[in-house]
Design an enzyme around this catalytic site. Sequence first.
Site, mmCIF file in Angstrom:
data_model
loop_
_atom_site.group_PDB
_atom_site.id
_atom_site.type_symbol
_atom_site.label_atom_id
_atom_site.label_comp_id
_atom_site.label_asym_id
_atom_site.label_seq_id
_atom_site.Cartn_x
_atom_site.Cartn_y
_atom_site.Cartn_z
ATOM 1 N N CYS A 25 0.754 -1.181 0.078
ATOM 2 C CA CYS A 25 0.091 -0.001 0.079
ATOM 3 C C CYS A 25 0.665 1.186 0.048
ATOM 4 C CB CYS A 25 -1.072 -0.047 1.103
ATOM 5 S SG CYS A 25 -2.265 -1.122 1.058
ATOM 6 N N HIS A 75 -13.235 9.262 -7.387
ATOM 7 C CA HIS A 75 -12.184 9.578 -8.713
ATOM 8 C C HIS A 75 -11.083 10.521 -8.386
ATOM 9 C CE1 HIS A 75 -15.016 7.052 -10.554
ATOM 10 N NE2 HIS A 75 -13.813 6.567 -11.507
ATOM 11 N N GLU A 136 -13.390 -0.572 2.647
ATOM 12 C CA GLU A 136 -11.952 -0.513 1.698
ATOM 13 C C GLU A 136 -11.999 -1.764 0.638
ATOM 14 O OE1 GLU A 136 -8.144 1.224 2.710
ATOM 15 O OE2 GLU A 136 -7.416 -0.666 2.466
#
Length: 149
Positions: A25, A75, A136
Amino acid sequence: MSKIRITKQFGFETGHALYGYDGKCKNVHGHSYKLSVTVIGEPINDVTNVKNGMVIDFTDLKKIVKEEIVDQFDHASVFNKNTPHVELAKELESRGHHVILVDYQPTSENMVVDFSKRIIGRLPQNIKLFSLKLQETESSFAEWFASDN
């Protein structure tokens, strides 16, 4: 009158990277987030009110969450402004990308705290934020409860 909780769910796509993290990550990547927003209050008990029987109109709750979170984070790429990722953010912005710089590591845990503050600030006085669940992935999520804070 009884206290009632109502929940509305939202979805949005957001990219991020965790600076200094020791796993995958640390790389820029994205998630299809699912946000469940639960508020608590007493249903309106006024036959002359068009919203009689409602804690809050789902449309009103949707407007708040859409404006405060979905429209801003969908986005977008989220980076901690206090890390070298700020250079990447500037480059992306210069190329027309939507970037959000925050003052925290953009984990689900920290994002859900940020979201709680944004929503609380917009709710009518008689409605309280009860909880948030930010999912998530299919199997990983962070939760925020007013009773814990």
